[in-house]
Design a protein around this motif. Structure first.
Motif, PDB file in Angstrom:
ATOM      1  N   GLU A 171      -3.452  35.492  23.394  1.00  0.00           N
ATOM      2  CA  GLU A 171      -2.207  35.044  24.020  1.00  0.00           C
ATOM      3  C   GLU A 171      -2.464  34.021  25.123  1.00  0.00           C
ATOM      4  O   GLU A 171      -1.633  33.148  25.366  1.00  0.00           O
ATOM      5  N   ALA A 219      -6.428  40.747  22.587  1.00  0.00           N
ATOM      6  CA  ALA A 219      -4.999  40.401  22.669  1.00  0.00           C
ATOM      7  C   ALA A 219      -4.728  39.411  23.794  1.00  0.00           C
ATOM      8  O   ALA A 219      -4.038  38.401  23.592  1.00  0.00           O
ATOM      9  N   ILE A 273       3.350  34.428  11.323  1.00  0.00           N
ATOM     10  CA  ILE A 273       4.753  34.464  11.745  1.00  0.00           C
ATOM     11  C   ILE A 273       5.224  33.114  12.268  1.00  0.00           C
ATOM     12  O   ILE A 273       6.301  32.631  11.906  1.00  0.00           O
ATOM     13  N   ILE A 274       4.398  32.478  13.103  1.00  0.00           N
ATOM     14  CA  ILE A 274       4.829  31.272  13.822  1.00  0.00           C
ATOM     15  C   ILE A 274       4.525  29.990  13.073  1.00  0.00           C
ATOM     16  O   ILE A 274       5.334  29.048  13.074  1.00  0.00           O
ATOM     17  N   GLU A 275       3.348  29.933  12.394  1.00  0.00           N
ATOM     18  CA  GLU A 275       2.878  28.650  11.864  1.00  0.00           C
ATOM     19  C   GLU A 275       2.837  28.591  10.334  1.00  0.00           C
ATOM     20  O   GLU A 275       2.245  27.664   9.773  1.00  0.00           O
ATOM     21  N   ILE A 284      -5.097  39.859  15.264  1.00  0.00           N
ATOM     22  CA  ILE A 284      -3.948  39.546  16.126  1.00  0.00           C
ATOM     23  C   ILE A 284      -3.518  38.097  15.948  1.00  0.00           C
ATOM     24  O   ILE A 284      -2.329  37.793  15.781  1.00  0.00           O
ATOM     25  N   ASN A 285      -4.499  37.191  15.955  1.00  0.00           N
ATOM     26  CA  ASN A 285      -4.187  35.776  15.800  1.00  0.00           C
ATOM     27  C   ASN A 285      -3.665  35.473  14.406  1.00  0.00           C
ATOM     28  O   ASN A 285      -2.769  34.635  14.232  1.00  0.00           O
ATOM     29  N   ASN A 333      -2.625  28.157  16.793  1.00  0.00           N
ATOM     30  CA  ASN A 333      -3.049  29.468  16.308  1.00  0.00           C
ATOM     31  C   ASN A 333      -4.051  29.348  15.172  1.00  0.00           C
ATOM     32  O   ASN A 333      -4.996  30.138  15.076  1.00  0.00           O
ATOM     33  N   TYR A 384      -2.702  30.776  23.362  1.00  0.00           N
ATOM     34  CA  TYR A 384      -1.391  30.365  22.846  1.00  0.00           C
ATOM     35  C   TYR A 384      -0.478  29.837  23.947  1.00  0.00           C
ATOM     36  O   TYR A 384       0.099  28.745  23.833  1.00  0.00           O
ATOM     37  N   VAL A 410      -1.926  37.495  12.390  1.00  0.00           N
ATOM     38  CA  VAL A 410      -0.530  37.938  12.296  1.00  0.00           C
ATOM     39  C   VAL A 410       0.388  36.936  13.002  1.00  0.00           C
ATOM     40  O   VAL A 410       1.436  36.541  12.472  1.00  0.00           O
ATOM     41  N   GLN A 411      -0.028  36.513  14.199  1.00  0.00           N
ATOM     42  CA  GLN A 411       0.783  35.551  14.957  1.00  0.00           C
ATOM     43  C   GLN A 411       0.880  34.220  14.234  1.00  0.00           C
ATOM     44  O   GLN A 411       1.939  33.592  14.204  1.00  0.00           O
TER      45      GLN A 411
END
Length: 288
Positions: free
Chosen positions: A87, A83, A212-214, A205-206, A40, A90, A208-209
């Protein structure tokens, strides 16, 4: 003339195929030097670069009023395109962590028939029997390439085959949706504007992701000169890819784009031979 147009789109398609090969090689080199995997984060820098370069150009060429009027009419399309692109990146990267190389290579080709189907309904594209034969021939070449990899023992065992296969199918479908939507938009709007909004919404979008994830893994990243160099190289190649692809969509189609980039695996073999000392057999020539 027709033949000059064909040569142009053929060369553009192979340039994009080389870009995809280069990103794969740079990602592999990054994996050697990074102590954590951050797909990401790599994509975030690409989207941010697209936004920084093309949004000022869009505002300059069209003016703030026209830009605002257009985004009010088309923002759902731009958000959707960004979006599914985010995804797609990802899920494809995650799939390689779970399923086998053979499954990844086979399921990744789902993007092509998916684009053909979407183009038929969304873009109202109609294909002659020779074009359908060309698609099948390209898929046959991909099959030979996969066989060559399996004969060379390049496959690896799946950690969680079901999860990995599902991730790859989701990623391939997202790529098809992204390519088809981008073709739909770029046939109506300028290339620079399309890429600017892809960068804008993709960054959000990326981002936010990524947060959260990384978040934890990003704090553990060791910034060596190799990591910095390969990251910059990856982002610049992806920038070129995202810049040129809309021109090919307008001159040809998303279907032709996906046919063109099937050769990226063959170019990857050339890199593998000279960088990783892999062996190339005759079957790869037939696949190309």
């Amino acid at each position: 003339t027709d033949w000059r147009h064909f040569v142009l789109i053929l060369l553009l398609g192979q340039l994009l195929s080389l870009c995809i090969t280069s990103t794969s090689v740079l990602s592999n080199k990054l994996a050697e030097y990074q102590n954590v995997t951050l797909p990401n984060f790599q994509s975030f820098l690409v989207y941010a670069l697209l936004f920084v370069v093309y949004m000022p150009l869009t505002l300059y060429r069209l003016g703030p009023r026209k830009v605002w009027a257009n985004i009010k009419r088309r923002f759902p399309w731009y958000i959707f395109m960004a979006a599914v692109d985010v995804e797609g990146n990802y899920f494809v990267i995650k799939a390689y962590s779970y399923t086998s190389l053979l499954s990844c290579m086979l399921l990744d080709t789902w993007t092509l028939p998916c684009v053909v189907i979407l183009s038929y309904f969304l873009l109202r594209a109609r294909y002659r029997w020779m074009q359908i034969l060309g698609v099948l021939l390209c898929l046959g070449g991909m099959g030979l390439l996969i066989k060559g990899d399996m004969d060379a023992g390049k496959n690896y065992k799946a950690v969680d085959a079901v999860k990995g296969d599902i991730f790859m199918l989701i990623g391939a479908t997202c790529y098809a949706l992204s390519n088809t939507t981008e073709e739909f938009i770029v046939r109506k709007r300028p290339q620079y504007e399309t890429v600017a909004w892809l960068g804008f919404f993709g960054t959000i979008i990326n981002g936010v992701q990524m947060g959260i994830i990384e978040h934890d893994r990003l704090s553990k990243l060791v910034w060596t000169k190799e990591v910095v160099g390969y990251t910059i190289g990856f982002d610049l190649v992806m920038f070129v890819l995202y810049t040129i692809a809309p021109f090919l969509f307008r001159l040809s189609s998303a279907t032709f784009y996906n046919l063109s980039i099937l050769t990226s695996d063959f170019y990857g073999l050339i890199f593998a031979k000279y960088m990783f000392h892999d062996t190339i057999t005759a079957i790869y020539g037939g696949a190309f």
